[in-house]
Design a protein around this motif. Structure first.
Motif, PDB file in Angstrom:
ATOM      1  N   LYS A  45       9.437  -0.903   0.308  1.00 27.40           N
ATOM      2  CA  LYS A  45       8.229  -1.571  -0.185  1.00 27.40           C
ATOM      3  C   LYS A  45       7.171  -0.502  -0.427  1.00 27.40           C
ATOM      4  CE  LYS A  45       4.526  -4.695   1.318  1.00 27.40           C
ATOM      5  NZ  LYS A  45       4.001  -5.524   2.447  1.00 27.40           N
ATOM      6  N   SER A  46       6.517  -0.587  -1.557  1.00 30.22           N
ATOM      7  CA  SER A  46       5.477   0.392  -1.891  1.00 30.22           C
ATOM      8  C   SER A  46       4.197   0.067  -1.131  1.00 30.22           C
ATOM      9  CB  SER A  46       5.228   0.383  -3.401  1.00 30.22           C
ATOM     10  OG  SER A  46       6.413   0.666  -4.109  1.00 30.22           O
ATOM     11  N   LEU A  47       3.648   1.060  -0.448  1.00 30.84           N
ATOM     12  CA  LEU A  47       2.434   0.857   0.336  1.00 30.84           C
ATOM     13  C   LEU A  47       1.208   1.516  -0.302  1.00 30.84           C
ATOM     14  CD1 LEU A  47       3.592   1.630   4.007  1.00 30.84           C
ATOM     15  CD2 LEU A  47       3.295  -0.631   2.945  1.00 30.84           C
ATOM     16  N   ILE A  48       1.343   2.786  -0.634  1.00 33.25           N
ATOM     17  CA  ILE A  48       0.204   3.606  -1.050  1.00 33.25           C
ATOM     18  C   ILE A  48       0.623   4.474  -2.223  1.00 33.25           C
ATOM     19  CG2 ILE A  48      -1.166   5.628  -0.323  1.00 33.25           C
ATOM     20  CD1 ILE A  48      -1.395   4.310   2.433  1.00 33.25           C
ATOM     21  N   TYR A  49      -0.306   4.658  -3.177  1.00 30.73           N
ATOM     22  CA  TYR A  49      -0.098   5.587  -4.272  1.00 30.73           C
ATOM     23  C   TYR A  49      -1.342   6.460  -4.408  1.00 30.73           C
ATOM     24  CZ  TYR A  49      -3.052   2.444  -6.993  1.00 30.73           C
ATOM     25  OH  TYR A  49      -4.092   1.667  -7.436  1.00 30.73           O
ATOM     26  N   GLY A  57      -1.901  -6.215  -2.210  1.00 32.29           N
ATOM     27  CA  GLY A  57      -1.313  -7.024  -1.155  1.00 32.29           C
ATOM     28  C   GLY A  57      -1.035  -6.297   0.148  1.00 32.29           C
ATOM     29  N   VAL A  58      -1.207  -4.993   0.166  1.00 27.09           N
ATOM     30  CA  VAL A  58      -0.948  -4.221   1.395  1.00 27.09           C
ATOM     31  C   VAL A  58      -2.184  -4.301   2.286  1.00 27.09           C
ATOM     32  CG1 VAL A  58      -0.519  -1.909   2.325  1.00 27.09           C
ATOM     33  CG2 VAL A  58       0.683  -2.688   0.268  1.00 27.09           C
ATOM     34  N   PRO A  59      -2.004  -4.660   3.558  1.00 30.96           N
ATOM     35  CA  PRO A  59      -3.165  -4.829   4.436  1.00 30.96           C
ATOM     36  C   PRO A  59      -3.904  -3.515   4.686  1.00 30.96           C
ATOM     37  CG  PRO A  59      -1.121  -5.080   5.659  1.00 30.96           C
ATOM     38  CD  PRO A  59      -0.742  -5.012   4.232  1.00 30.96           C
ATOM     39  N   SER A  60      -5.192  -3.663   4.953  1.00 34.33           N
ATOM     40  CA  SER A  60      -6.066  -2.495   5.077  1.00 34.33           C
ATOM     41  C   SER A  60      -5.841  -1.705   6.366  1.00 34.33           C
ATOM     42  CB  SER A  60      -7.532  -2.923   4.984  1.00 34.33           C
ATOM     43  OG  SER A  60      -7.821  -3.858   6.004  1.00 34.33           O
ATOM     44  N   LYS A  61      -4.956  -2.193   7.255  1.00 32.01           N
ATOM     45  CA  LYS A  61      -4.631  -1.403   8.440  1.00 32.01           C
ATOM     46  C   LYS A  61      -3.860  -0.128   8.062  1.00 32.01           C
ATOM     47  CE  LYS A  61      -0.530  -4.190   9.360  1.00 32.01           C
ATOM     48  NZ  LYS A  61       0.192  -5.013  10.384  1.00 32.01           N
ATOM     49  N   PHE A  62      -3.298  -0.122   6.844  1.00 33.29           N
ATOM     50  CA  PHE A  62      -2.638   1.067   6.341  1.00 33.29           C
ATOM     51  C   PHE A  62      -3.667   1.904   5.572  1.00 33.29           C
ATOM     52  CE2 PHE A  62       1.729   0.228   7.336  1.00 33.29           C
ATOM     53  CZ  PHE A  62       1.841  -1.158   7.345  1.00 33.29           C
TER      54      PHE A  62
ATOM     55  N   TRP B 107       5.984   4.105  -8.183  1.00 36.58           N
ATOM     56  CA  TRP B 107       6.569   2.792  -8.406  1.00 36.58           C
ATOM     57  C   TRP B 107       5.858   1.719  -7.595  1.00 36.58           C
ATOM     58  CZ3 TRP B 107      10.860   6.022  -6.068  1.00 36.58           C
ATOM     59  CH2 TRP B 107      11.178   7.076  -6.950  1.00 36.58           C
ATOM     60  N   ASP B 108       5.838   0.499  -8.134  1.00 29.28           N
ATOM     61  CA  ASP B 108       5.222  -0.578  -7.375  1.00 29.28           C
ATOM     62  C   ASP B 108       6.201  -1.670  -6.971  1.00 29.28           C
ATOM     63  OD1 ASP B 108       3.339  -1.889 -10.279  1.00 29.28           O
ATOM     64  OD2 ASP B 108       5.462  -1.402 -10.001  1.00 29.28           O
TER      65      ASP B 108
END
Lengths: 107, 120
Positions: A45-49, A57-62, B107-108
């Protein structure tokens, strides 16, 4: 090829802990770095770019930081659903290369 | 909703061939570069190939598969392909397709993967 080195390779942490994973590139990659999370038997799953931008959709705890050769991924308060393997990836040039992964386990 | 569904994996003998497909939906397929990424059992992630958006005139491969794998796309079917020839035991892996972000090299979205096993 650009080599990506993650540390640690694994870590044990408790729910609520703050966790930091480091990724180092063998040469400067500007901010062309992504972080992915993978749970057993599932697709990544992609988290950060761009080193510090959260995917939708990724929570701000990351959170991510860094530029050049040194980068970090931080999970501010570890939750049960965060136990997984995390990979960094550089996309500064071809071939696109990954770190070896950091497995986050329950203490 | 973006969906990427891989198919075509299976058991193949060393030296054999296999063609993987990735059916895309939920976005304008023609406008995005696409990739294949693989993961050998118990190992990390390895990027396998990339293809540019539009006509797909540009393709990229690491040395480990260059000359053996060919990536292509059919925009009329919103489908990505990976033709794998001269397969070796170390090509055994789950193969994922992944969609590029707009104006970015990463990628997403990822598919669920398809398993390729190379064994006699």
């Amino acid at each position: 090829d650009i080599q990506m080195t993650q540390s640690p390779s694994s870590l044990s942490a408790s729910v609520g802990d703050r966790v930091t994973i480091t990724c180092r590139a063998s040469q400067g990659i500007s901010n062309n770095l992504a972080w992915f999370q993978q749970k057993p038997g599932k697709a990544p799953k992609s988290l950060i770019y761009a080193a510090s931008s959260l995917q939708s959709g990724v929570p701000s705890k990351f959170s991510g930081s860094g530029s050049g050769t040194d980068f970090t991924l931080t999970i501010s308060s570890l939750q049960p659903e965060d136990f997984a393997t995390y990979y960094c990836q550089q996309y500064h040039g071809y071939p696109k290369t990954f770190g070896q992964g950091t497995k986050v386990e329950i203490k | 909703e973006v969906q990427l569904v891989e198919s075509g994996g299976g058991l193949v003998q060393p030296g054999g061939s296999l063609r993987l497909s990735c059916a895309a939906s939920g976005f304008s397929f023609i406008n995005y570069a696409m990739n294949w990424v693989r993961q050998a059992p118990g190992k990390g992630l390895e990027w396998v190939s990339a293809i540019s958006g539009g006509s797909g005139g540009d393709t990229y491969y690491p040395d480990s598969v260059k000359g053996r794998f060919t990536m292509s796309r059919d925009n009329s079917k919103s489908t990505l392909y990976l033709q794998m020839n001269s397969l070796r035991a170390d090509d055994t892996a789950v193969y994922y397709c992944a969609k590029n972000m707009a104006a970015s090299g990463t990628w997403d979205y990822w598919g669920q993967g398809t398993l390729v096993t190379v064994s006699s």
